[in-house]
Design a protein around this motif. Structure first.
Motif, PDB file in Angstrom:
ATOM      1  N   ILE A 315       0.846  -1.203   0.000  1.00 59.54           N
ATOM      2  CA  ILE A 315       0.000   0.000   0.000  1.00 59.54           C
ATOM      3  C   ILE A 315       0.879   1.250   0.000  1.00 59.54           C
ATOM      4  O   ILE A 315       0.603   2.224  -0.714  1.00 59.54           O
ATOM      5  N   ARG A 316       1.947   1.224   0.783  1.00 59.62           N
ATOM      6  CA  ARG A 316       2.853   2.376   0.825  1.00 59.62           C
ATOM      7  C   ARG A 316       3.446   2.638  -0.563  1.00 59.62           C
ATOM      8  O   ARG A 316       3.496   3.788  -1.016  1.00 59.62           O
ATOM      9  N   SER A 317       3.877   1.606  -1.218  1.00 59.45           N
ATOM     10  CA  SER A 317       4.462   1.766  -2.551  1.00 59.45           C
ATOM     11  C   SER A 317       3.435   2.286  -3.551  1.00 59.45           C
ATOM     12  O   SER A 317       3.752   3.141  -4.392  1.00 59.45           O
ATOM     13  N   ALA A 318       2.202   1.792  -3.453  1.00 63.58           N
ATOM     14  CA  ALA A 318       1.159   2.239  -4.375  1.00 63.58           C
ATOM     15  C   ALA A 318       0.851   3.719  -4.166  1.00 63.58           C
ATOM     16  O   ALA A 318       0.685   4.478  -5.138  1.00 63.58           O
ATOM     17  N   ALA A 319       0.784   4.156  -2.904  1.00 71.64           N
ATOM     18  CA  ALA A 319       0.496   5.570  -2.623  1.00 71.64           C
ATOM     19  C   ALA A 319       1.620   6.474  -3.103  1.00 71.64           C
ATOM     20  O   ALA A 319       1.387   7.627  -3.479  1.00 71.64           O
ATOM     21  N   ALA A 320       2.862   5.961  -3.093  1.00 69.57           N
ATOM     22  CA  ALA A 320       3.994   6.755  -3.579  1.00 69.57           C
ATOM     23  C   ALA A 320       3.927   6.942  -5.090  1.00 69.57           C
ATOM     24  O   ALA A 320       4.394   7.958  -5.619  1.00 69.57           O
ATOM     25  N   ARG A 321       3.324   5.965  -5.800  1.00 71.24           N
ATOM     26  CA  ARG A 321       3.209   6.081  -7.264  1.00 71.24           C
ATOM     27  C   ARG A 321       2.057   6.999  -7.651  1.00 71.24           C
ATOM     28  O   ARG A 321       2.219   7.899  -8.461  1.00 71.24           O
ATOM     29  N   THR A 322       0.901   6.742  -7.066  1.00 71.44           N
ATOM     30  CA  THR A 322      -0.313   7.493  -7.390  1.00 71.44           C
ATOM     31  C   THR A 322      -1.155   7.633  -6.122  1.00 71.44           C
ATOM     32  O   THR A 322      -1.412   6.620  -5.447  1.00 71.44           O
ATOM     33  N   PRO A 323      -1.611   8.824  -5.789  1.00 69.68           N
ATOM     34  CA  PRO A 323      -2.441   8.971  -4.587  1.00 69.68           C
ATOM     35  C   PRO A 323      -3.667   8.057  -4.638  1.00 69.68           C
ATOM     36  O   PRO A 323      -4.293   7.875  -5.693  1.00 69.68           O
ATOM     37  N   LEU A 324      -3.990   7.464  -3.487  1.00 67.99           N
ATOM     38  CA  LEU A 324      -5.126   6.554  -3.386  1.00 67.99           C
ATOM     39  C   LEU A 324      -6.405   7.352  -3.152  1.00 67.99           C
ATOM     40  O   LEU A 324      -6.425   8.273  -2.331  1.00 67.99           O
ATOM     41  N   ARG A 325      -7.467   6.965  -3.856  1.00 69.87           N
ATOM     42  CA  ARG A 325      -8.753   7.628  -3.643  1.00 69.87           C
ATOM     43  C   ARG A 325      -9.539   6.835  -2.596  1.00 69.87           C
ATOM     44  O   ARG A 325      -9.889   5.674  -2.817  1.00 69.87           O
ATOM     45  N   VAL A 326      -9.788   7.491  -1.453  1.00 74.35           N
ATOM     46  CA  VAL A 326     -10.526   6.861  -0.355  1.00 74.35           C
ATOM     47  C   VAL A 326     -11.677   7.792  -0.004  1.00 74.35           C
ATOM     48  O   VAL A 326     -11.474   8.846   0.617  1.00 74.35           O
TER      49      VAL A 326
END
Length: 529
Positions: A315-326
């Motif tokens: 999850i940390r790596s994914a958020a670093a690539r593209t902001p997560l929409r929550v």
């Protein structure tokens, strides 16, 4: 700290020392018929100087309902517990007590055992910036029978909660962010911190110089006097433990029974107080991962510790690539690590479950699926990513920046981040990041040099991820008359009345009842689940 009073017939602290008269006998054994012995009185001692704070110390408090309206849940809880509230007037600037004033809001539940009354027990739940006015009901519950001997007093410190507010009109409730993984991210956070500092100068510049722990301690002594108490007892958690140390230093002889829980060493306290907590947070994360793996059927984050930790890292790596929409929020590389950090201060199934639900929601967002956040995650993101709690973040930052100067050169933070980030890519970017104090005016006063000793009761968990056990041992070493109660095997911040340790709670209550510290330090085992 502590404070207590009764509006009818309250006791007043003794003002000044009584005059002393000495006599010199000048015996003149006369050969006359009188044969008299004459005595000359010494000059009277000079009158004590007038008290510049007399109008604050002697003020009459107007006690009223704590209920502010139909939606005031804190007020309802206080009302049901029999509490009343009052506003204490204090100087904005203690160097000019004749000038502008502000108010500090307090609540009080009166003790019922007047025959064995100890006095007032003043509370501070930490922060800095945390509200404490609503705490007397649950603290009285934790105190059990001994509560009847105290007036339990909650205080919203200056600029906090129901007291005169300090609001920088921030778009966030917290200055804390992760620096990100590269220089570009760090530069964004440098600009973010500078903007928060600018907003404070613009919207609250007249208050900032007076938002300090030393002034909060001075306010507490005004509260003590206004409540008619010669001495007060005190229960402080986290930052409240540092506040207790400052008060005891600035006002020696005015504390009775002192309990500090989640102990902050004075050399650690300051704008960068989270540095050094990385290992404790990694330990807490592993403990949560073990629990979550054991409940994989409920959360689906992995059936081993390693699998759960891999989920978090993904999850940390994914958020670093593209902001997560929550929901309506975007969780990027600066916000994601703070969410994880915020999920790890309490070591119990309820807190673990809330955090596990949040991680499950974040994983779904990382997979590109629409997410309605669980209640804990929703409130955490609203706190971090909106201005809903601007007053909290403003006051917390103002106190930290007003107490201790921070390094002003951004390169200092960048070098620390590069060193720490090589070992820890999750927590080090949070604990070492730049913050608004780098752009703050220098403090008006030096930090308090804490007194050499105090017979206080210190409480800490070995795995506390906020105020580490090392801090508690440091204060215990510096205060040889103190006693340390250690909760072993728990990654818990704040123990007494919170964690459910009968060993800790009974030790604190025995001290509050008798005023006698244990004969030695005490170790308490983690309670069975």
């Amino acid at each position: 700290m502590t404070a207590s009073t009764s509006p009818d017939g309250r006791r007043r602290p003794h003002r000044g020392r009584p005059r002393r008269f000495t006599a010199r006998a000048a015996a003149a054994v006369a050969l006359s018929l009188a044969g008299a012995l004459t005595v000359a009185a010494a000059p009277a001692a000079p009158r004590p100087a007038p008290d510049p704070l007399a109008r604050f110390h002697d003020q009459d408090l107007h006690w009223k309902s704590c209920l502010l309206g139909p939606d005031d849940t804190t007020g309802k809880d206080l009302e049901q517990a029999g509490a009343q509230c009052a506003d204490v007037t204090v100087p904005l600037d203690y160097a000019r007590p004749e000038g502008r004033t502000i108010t500090v809001a307090i609540s009080r539940i009166r003790g019922t055992d007047t025959a064995h009354r100890v006095g007032a027990l003043l509370l501070n739940s930490g922060g800095p910036g945390g509200q404490t006015i609503g705490d007397p009901p649950w603290v009285r519950s934790a105190m059990k029978d001994v509560a009847a001997r105290y007036d339990v007093v909650g205080v919203d410190p200056r600029f906090v909660g129901r007291s005169t507010p300090l609001d920088c009109h921030w778009p966030t409730g917290s200055m804390i962010r992760g620096a990100g993984n590269g220089r570009a991210g760090f530069d964004r956070m440098t600009a973010f911190a500078a903007d928060l500092a600018r907003r404070c100068r613009t919207h609250a510049g007249d208050l900032l110089p007076y938002a300090t722990t030393r002034n909060t301690a001075r306010d507490m002594d005004v509260i003590r006097a206004a409540l008619g108490e010669r001495r007060v007892s005190y229960l402080g958690y986290s930052y409240g433990s540092y506040l207790g140390q400052v008060y005891a230093t600035m006002f020696p002889g005015r504390t009775d029974r002192v309990v500090l829980d989640g102990v902050e060493a004075p050399e650690v306290y300051g704008p960068r107080l989270l540095r050094g907590t990385e290992e404790a947070n990694r330990h807490a994360l592993r403990g949560w991962a073990d629990w979550t793996a054991a409940h994989d059927a409920a959360y689906g984050l992995g059936h081993t510790r390693g699998a759960v930790l891999a989920t978090v890292n993904g999850i940390r790596s994914a958020a670093a690539r593209t902001p997560l929409r929550v929901g309506g929020h975007r969780v990027d590389e600066h916000a994601l690590p703070v969410v994880v950090f915020n999920g790890l201060s309490q070591d119990n199934p309820t807190a673990y479950g809330d955090f596990a639900q949040a991680v499950r929601d974040l994983r779904r967002a990382a997979e590109g699926r629409p997410v309605t956040p669980s209640p804990w995650l929703a409130s955490t993101l609203e706190f971090m990513l909106t201005g809903h709690e601007s007053v909290y973040g403003s006051a917390q930052t103002a106190i930290l920046c007003g107490d201790v100067p921070a390094p002003r050169d951004p390169e200092t933070y960048w070098r620390d981040l590069r060193r720490a980030g090589s070992r820890d890519q999750l927590f080090a970017p949070v604990t070492n990041d730049i913050n608004p104090c780098a752009f703050w005016d220098p403090p008006r006063e030096r930090p308090t040099t804490i007194r050499g000793d105090l017979p206080a009761l210190l409480v800490n968990a070995t795995g506390d991820p906020r105020t580490t056990y090392r801090s508690a041992r440091t204060v215990h070493r510096d205060w040889p008359s103190s006693r340390l109660v250690t909760l072993r095997g728990a990654d818990q911040h704040g123990v007494y009345g919170v964690f459910g340790s009968a060993c800790v709670d009974s030790t604190v209550n025995a001290y509050l009842a008798t005023g006698r510290l244990p004969s030695g330090d005490i170790g308490c085992p983690r309670p069975a689940a």
